[in-house]
Scaffold this motif. Structure first.
Motif, PDB file in Angstrom:
ATOM      1  N   VAL A 485       0.811  -1.220   0.000  1.00 36.00           N
ATOM      2  CA  VAL A 485       0.000   0.000   0.000  1.00 36.00           C
ATOM      3  C   VAL A 485       0.844   1.269   0.000  1.00 36.00           C
ATOM      4  CG1 VAL A 485      -1.966  -1.108   1.123  1.00 36.00           C
ATOM      5  CG2 VAL A 485      -0.201  -0.052   2.538  1.00 36.00           C
ATOM      6  N   MET A 486       2.152   1.155   0.149  1.00 34.52           N
ATOM      7  CA  MET A 486       3.002   2.337   0.239  1.00 34.52           C
ATOM      8  C   MET A 486       2.987   3.121  -1.077  1.00 34.52           C
ATOM      9  SD  MET A 486       6.856   0.664   0.093  1.00 34.52           S
ATOM     10  CE  MET A 486       7.644   2.263   0.078  1.00 34.52           C
ATOM     11  N   GLU A 487       3.105   4.420  -0.951  1.00 34.65           N
ATOM     12  CA  GLU A 487       3.124   5.322  -2.099  1.00 34.65           C
ATOM     13  C   GLU A 487       1.930   5.071  -3.030  1.00 34.65           C
ATOM     14  OE1 GLU A 487       6.986   5.774  -4.001  1.00 34.65           O
ATOM     15  OE2 GLU A 487       7.964   4.964  -2.201  1.00 34.65           O
ATOM     16  N   GLY A 488       0.772   4.873  -2.402  1.00 33.41           N
ATOM     17  CA  GLY A 488      -0.436   4.662  -3.184  1.00 33.41           C
ATOM     18  C   GLY A 488      -0.469   3.346  -3.933  1.00 33.41           C
ATOM     19  N   GLY A 489       0.292   2.380  -3.467  1.00 31.39           N
ATOM     20  CA  GLY A 489       0.301   1.071  -4.124  1.00 31.39           C
ATOM     21  C   GLY A 489       1.135   1.016  -5.393  1.00 31.39           C
ATOM     22  N   LYS A 490       2.089   1.953  -5.550  1.00 34.30           N
ATOM     23  CA  LYS A 490       2.886   2.014  -6.788  1.00 34.30           C
ATOM     24  C   LYS A 490       3.722   0.751  -6.999  1.00 34.30           C
ATOM     25  CE  LYS A 490       5.144   5.764  -7.799  1.00 34.30           C
ATOM     26  NZ  LYS A 490       5.981   6.989  -7.645  1.00 34.30           N
ATOM     27  N   GLY A 491       4.302   0.239  -5.927  1.00 42.70           N
ATOM     28  CA  GLY A 491       5.128  -0.955  -6.060  1.00 42.70           C
ATOM     29  C   GLY A 491       4.328  -2.167  -6.484  1.00 42.70           C
ATOM     30  N   LEU A 492       3.152  -2.332  -5.871  1.00 39.03           N
ATOM     31  CA  LEU A 492       2.293  -3.466  -6.230  1.00 39.03           C
ATOM     32  C   LEU A 492       1.820  -3.338  -7.670  1.00 39.03           C
ATOM     33  CD1 LEU A 492       0.796  -6.023  -5.375  1.00 39.03           C
ATOM     34  CD2 LEU A 492      -1.070  -4.573  -4.552  1.00 39.03           C
ATOM     35  N   ALA A 493       1.457  -2.135  -8.077  1.00 35.50           N
ATOM     36  CA  ALA A 493       1.005  -1.926  -9.452  1.00 35.50           C
ATOM     37  C   ALA A 493       2.120  -2.223 -10.451  1.00 35.50           C
ATOM     38  CB  ALA A 493       0.509  -0.496  -9.630  1.00 35.50           C
ATOM     39  N   LEU A 494       3.340  -1.835 -10.114  1.00 36.40           N
ATOM     40  CA  LEU A 494       4.472  -2.097 -11.004  1.00 36.40           C
ATOM     41  C   LEU A 494       4.743  -3.599 -11.106  1.00 36.40           C
ATOM     42  CD1 LEU A 494       6.787  -1.032 -12.738  1.00 36.40           C
ATOM     43  CD2 LEU A 494       8.146  -0.799 -10.637  1.00 36.40           C
ATOM     44  N   LEU A 495       4.674  -4.299  -9.973  1.00 37.78           N
ATOM     45  CA  LEU A 495       4.870  -5.748  -9.996  1.00 37.78           C
ATOM     46  C   LEU A 495       3.789  -6.421 -10.833  1.00 37.78           C
ATOM     47  CD1 LEU A 495       6.319  -8.320  -9.020  1.00 37.78           C
ATOM     48  CD2 LEU A 495       4.847  -8.258  -6.981  1.00 37.78           C
ATOM     49  N   ALA A 496       2.549  -5.994 -10.662  1.00 40.13           N
ATOM     50  CA  ALA A 496       1.442  -6.556 -11.446  1.00 40.13           C
ATOM     51  C   ALA A 496       1.672  -6.336 -12.939  1.00 40.13           C
ATOM     52  CB  ALA A 496       0.121  -5.939 -11.012  1.00 40.13           C
ATOM     53  N   ALA A 497       2.210  -5.168 -13.289  1.00 41.97           N
ATOM     54  CA  ALA A 497       2.493  -4.882 -14.700  1.00 41.97           C
ATOM     55  C   ALA A 497       3.565  -5.819 -15.238  1.00 41.97           C
ATOM     56  CB  ALA A 497       2.916  -3.427 -14.866  1.00 41.97           C
TER      57      ALA A 497
END
Length: 618
Positions: A485-497
């Motif tokens: 959830v950090m930084e608006g979920g940017k890390g999770l979104a990048l991993l998903a991409a």
């Protein structure tokens, strides 16, 4: 040791991660596939000759304290000396520092040989991490006196965080650091403090392998009222050497007030000392103002502040995150060691007969147990866990290189991905490569439960990895509570991409389409569960089932790693190794990936079974 590890590492490094392409970057321009292979050859040889033959010895001849010093087997000293001579302590450092400017990807891969041969003897993990921290957060003189002597092997290093009463709860540490005299800020080695307190679970906290031991110690500086600041805000970081050092890096001849209170007797990793240390108890009273010109004797161990007061935990995370990748590699290496041992046993152990149309024919000769389907199941499980984990860990190591030497955009992406993947890289191998070790024992049957075979020691050694460098539960809470959830979920979104990119490529290959679709469904489930866990916005609701979330998330990432690996080998396996990877991946997708919905069910519903069970119910 076995020859099976090297081909696997070579495939992952060069065919998959294209690590040999790193020499196109200025920092690694002097390197090539040949120089990387030379490093791997050297480490493989040292591990084979100096580590593997003594793995059982260091397990049975535990460290002992004779009242003056800790005694370790001669083999441990020789292995340590060989490791230092290899230059691997400073391998990733600049040429100006005496290093090789080696990519971390290669350094991490090379370290796998030592951990597979004997994780208990050790391979400089803490010393390198300690010195790397000081190179980032230390003063120029601290780098010169402490870090560079660690890279050179004269000194070794530790991290002293936990305390007997606090364990993993660092906000509750009580070790105090008070200014050492009125001129405490004028010491050239850094603001000089006196430390008093006790530290527990300090690996390599006392030994005679090096001239000196550099402890990095977390302690609290009292406020103006003399009280310790509660929580983590008051934690500062200090260099506390076992023996006091002059500004030219030479020992002064005076012992610091750091005393061994006891050796912990462990289930595994018995070749590595694990200690309870007392700081400032008065056993080795030190001149007040050592290095500062004051007379008399003071109370407490001399420590030099690293960074700014109150920023100790921020500094220490540099070492902790590095150590977490190292622990994931150690867990993976132990899993691989057990896999290779059980594979060899299964190929040579005759027992039972195959089941035919009419049942078993007792008149027929026995078959080797590798011919039984259930033995193949256990071998495939081990291979899928351990080689999948190795792929993930080397991918994380590649991200470290990207963060340090890539373009600004690539470096930022690597940072975000590492934030999300680091707790997984530490914890998933610690759980599932331990399970691999259990399966290795099972394949050996009763013999696996004896000390006549090495697999029981691999299990004992691996059991620690779910505990140290942040327990399994802490890593799970970090993943779900902070990282996704950090930084608006940017890390999770990048991993998903990144995962979706692999899925799209795999869908273009008919033999991988089934795996790609299964991975896409798993990705959707993890994304939905993440949102559902945080639907109320209450961390207590979300984190009640953080460990099942970690297990599902880890399975997703390992399945992604396997699918990405398969994309670089031919659709029809041309070699036995290709067939092995294809079968291990197939096992993971067919037997393991379906577990994700069950784990996530309690996460999605924010199940309170565990959280609300009253104490009396137990």
């Amino acid at each position: 040791m076995t020859s099976s590890l090297r081909p696997t590492i070579d495939f992952l490094l060069y065919d998959w991660l294209h690590a040999d392409g790193l020499n196109e970057r200025a920092r690694f321009a002097d390197h090539s596939r040949e120089t990387f292979d030379a490093v791997l050859d050297t480490c493989e040889r040292i591990a084979r000759d100096k580590y593997a033959p003594f793995n059982r010895l260091v397990d049975t001849e535990e460290p002992r304290f004779d009242g003056e010093q800790v005694i370790l087997p001669k083999a441990t000293h020789e292995a340590h000396d060989a490791y230092v001579a290899s230059g691997m302590l400073s391998a990733a450092q600049d040429y100006a520092e005496g290093g090789m400017q080696l990519p971390y990807t290669i350094e991490a891969a090379a370290g796998t040989f030592f951990a597979t041969a004997s994780v208990s003897i050790g391979g400089g993990l803490l010393t390198k991490g300690n010195a790397n921290l000081l190179m980032v957060h230390g003063t120029e003189l601290q780098k010169e006196v402490f870090a560079r002597n660690e890279f050179g092997g004269r000194f070794s290093g530790t991290m002293a965080l936990s305390e007997p009463q606090a364990g993993s709860s660092l906000s509750d540490i009580t070790t105090r650091a008070t200014p050492d005299g009125a001129d405490f800020e004028s010491d050239p080695l850094g603001p000089r403090y006196r430390l008093k307190g006790n530290k527990m679970w300090i690996s390599a906290g006392e030994h005679e392998l090096s001239e000196n031991i550099v402890h990095l110690v977390l302690a609290k500086i009292p406020g103006p009222d003399g009280k310790l600041v509660p929580g983590t805000r008051g934690i500062s970081l200090f260099i506390v050497p076992k023996k006091l050092v002059a500004t030219d890096g030479q020992l002064t001849g005076e012992r610091n007030d750091v005393a061994l209170a006891g050796l912990n007797h462990k289930l595994g990793w018995r070749g590595t000392t694990n200690t309870l240390l007392n700081f400032g108890e008065g056993k080795y009273p030190v001149r007040a103002g050592s290095g500062g010109g004051l007379d008399g004797r003071g109370a407490g161990a001399i420590g030099y502040l690293v960074g700014k007061p109150g920023e100790g935990l921020r500094c220490m995370f540099h070492m902790m995150n590095e150590a977490r990748i190292g622990i994931g590699l150690a867990a993976t290496a132990l899993g691989l060691a057990g896999y290779y041992a059980s594979l060899d046993y299964a190929k040579n152990r005759p027992q039972g007969r195959p089941v035919g149309p009419g049942g078993k024919d007792a008149s027929q000769p026995q078959v080797r147990i590798i011919e039984h389907a259930d033995i193949k199941r256990m071998l495939l499980a081990q291979k899928s866990y351990c080689e999948g984990a190795l792929a993930l860990l080397l991918y994380c190591a590649r991200l470290v290189d990207e963060q340090h030497t890539g373009s600004p955009e690539a470096a930022e992406e690597a940072r975000l991905l590492l934030e999300v993947l680091t707790p997984v890289a530490k914890s998933w191998p610690s759980e599932f490569c331990l399970e691999a070790n259990s399966l290795a024992i099972q394949i050996h049957g009763g013999y696996g439960y004896t000390r006549d075979f090495p697999v029981e020691q691999y299990w004992r050694d691996n059991r620690l990895n779910m505990i140290h460098e942040g327990t399994h539960g802490i890593q799970a809470a970090d993943l779900l509570g902070r990282k996704v959830v950090m930084e608006g979920g940017k890390g999770l979104a990048l991993l998903a991409a990144r995962i979706n990119r692999t899925i799209e490529r795999a869908l273009q290959q008919p033999h991988l389409a089934e795996h790609a679709n299964a991975l896409a469904q798993a990705l959707q489930k993890v994304g939905a569960a993440t949102k559902a866990a945080w639907a109320t916005g209450d961390p207590a609701d979300a984190l009640a089932n953080a460990v099942p979330y970690m297990q599902a998330f880890g399975h997703l990432v390992i399945a992604w790693s396997w699918l990405d690996v398969l994309l670089v080998q031919p659709p029809t396996p041309a070699r036995a190794a290709d067939e092995g990877r294809a079968r291990a991946a197939r096992y993971f997708f067919h037997y393991e990936l379906p577990r994700i919905p069950a784990w996530l069910r309690v996460v999605e519903t924010r199940d309170t079974t565990c959280a609300t069970t009253p104490e009396d119910a137990f």
